[in-house]
Motif scaffolding. Sequence first.
Motif, short mmCIF file in Angstrom:
data_model
loop_
_atom_site.label_atom_id
_atom_site.label_comp_id
_atom_site.label_asym_id
_atom_site.label_seq_id
_atom_site.Cartn_x
_atom_site.Cartn_y
_atom_site.Cartn_z
N THR A 8 -15.48 31.98 23.22
CA THR A 8 -15.88 33.36 23.03
C THR A 8 -17.15 33.43 22.19
OG1 THR A 8 -13.59 34.07 23.15
CG2 THR A 8 -15.14 35.62 22.18
N GLN A 9 -17.23 32.64 21.12
CA GLN A 9 -18.42 32.62 20.27
C GLN A 9 -19.63 32.14 21.06
OE1 GLN A 9 -18.71 33.88 17.20
NE2 GLN A 9 -20.89 33.51 17.43
N THR A 10 -19.43 31.14 21.91
CA THR A 10 -20.52 30.63 22.74
C THR A 10 -21.02 31.72 23.69
OG1 THR A 10 -19.62 28.40 22.62
CG2 THR A 10 -21.18 28.83 24.40
N GLU A 11 -20.09 32.46 24.30
CA GLU A 11 -20.48 33.56 25.18
C GLU A 11 -21.26 34.62 24.42
OE1 GLU A 11 -16.95 35.01 27.02
OE2 GLU A 11 -16.58 33.13 28.09
N LEU A 12 -20.83 34.95 23.21
CA LEU A 12 -21.55 35.92 22.39
C LEU A 12 -22.95 35.41 22.06
CD1 LEU A 12 -18.78 37.08 19.89
CD2 LEU A 12 -19.85 38.44 21.68
N ASP A 13 -23.05 34.14 21.67
CA ASP A 13 -24.35 33.54 21.34
C ASP A 13 -25.29 33.59 22.55
OD1 ASP A 13 -23.44 33.04 18.80
OD2 ASP A 13 -23.03 30.91 19.15
N LEU A 14 -24.76 33.26 23.74
CA LEU A 14 -25.58 33.30 24.95
C LEU A 14 -26.05 34.72 25.25
CD1 LEU A 14 -23.71 30.78 27.28
CD2 LEU A 14 -25.93 30.47 26.17
N GLY A 15 -25.17 35.69 25.04
CA GLY A 15 -25.54 37.09 25.27
C GLY A 15 -26.66 37.52 24.34
N ILE A 16 -26.58 37.13 23.07
CA ILE A 16 -27.62 37.48 22.10
C ILE A 16 -28.94 36.81 22.48
CG2 ILE A 16 -28.35 37.15 19.70
CD1 ILE A 16 -25.35 37.49 18.95
N ILE A 17 -28.87 35.56 22.88
CA ILE A 17 -30.08 34.83 23.30
C ILE A 17 -30.72 35.52 24.50
CG2 ILE A 17 -30.91 32.66 24.32
CD1 ILE A 17 -28.84 31.24 22.50
N GLN A 18 -29.91 35.93 25.47
CA GLN A 18 -30.43 36.60 26.65
C GLN A 18 -31.08 37.94 26.27
OE1 GLN A 18 -26.98 36.73 29.17
NE2 GLN A 18 -27.63 34.92 30.32
N GLU A 19 -30.46 38.68 25.35
CA GLU A 19 -31.05 39.96 24.92
C GLU A 19 -32.39 39.74 24.23
OE1 GLU A 19 -28.49 42.48 22.61
OE2 GLU A 19 -26.79 42.10 23.95
N VAL A 20 -32.47 38.73 23.39
CA VAL A 20 -33.72 38.42 22.70
C VAL A 20 -34.79 38.01 23.70
CG1 VAL A 20 -34.82 36.79 21.10
CG2 VAL A 20 -32.64 37.84 20.50
N GLU A 21 -34.41 37.21 24.69
CA GLU A 21 -35.38 36.79 25.72
C GLU A 21 -35.86 37.98 26.54
OE1 GLU A 21 -33.33 33.73 27.88
OE2 GLU A 21 -33.81 32.20 26.40
N MET A 22 -34.95 38.91 26.87
CA MET A 22 -35.35 40.10 27.62
C MET A 22 -36.30 40.96 26.80
SD MET A 22 -31.86 41.20 29.64
CE MET A 22 -32.41 42.87 29.74
N GLU A 23 -35.98 41.13 25.51
CA GLU A 23 -36.84 41.92 24.63
C GLU A 23 -38.22 41.29 24.52
OE1 GLU A 23 -37.85 45.05 22.13
OE2 GLU A 23 -35.99 44.80 23.25
#
Length: 102
Positions: A8-23
């Motif tokens: 779950t933590q890995t999924e959250l980390d990946l989601g944050i990374i994807q949001e930062v990359e999109m931004e």
Amino acid sequence: MAHRARATQTELDLGIIQEVEMETDYKRKAASYFEEMSTEEKNDFFVKKKSFIFNVFGHNKDFKLDKYLHRKDNGKPDWRYNEVRAARDVIASMLKNGDLKI
């Protein structure tokens, strides 16, 4: 249970990374769009988005249009100025909202 928590933590980390990359991608596209604008287009953009840009600044009285329109010798905007970064952020938000197509 610990394995599931790590997953779950890995999924959250990946989601944050994807949001930062999109931004970052939106900001990169907005910066490129801003760089290609002529001085007249920037002035027109400022007039149309003036109140929104002022809101980004919190009604900063030191906002200077000449800094907003400032260009370096190499033709690129000077990103040290808050006015220029605010314009980039306004363009990025327009891209996110679909108000601007690039």
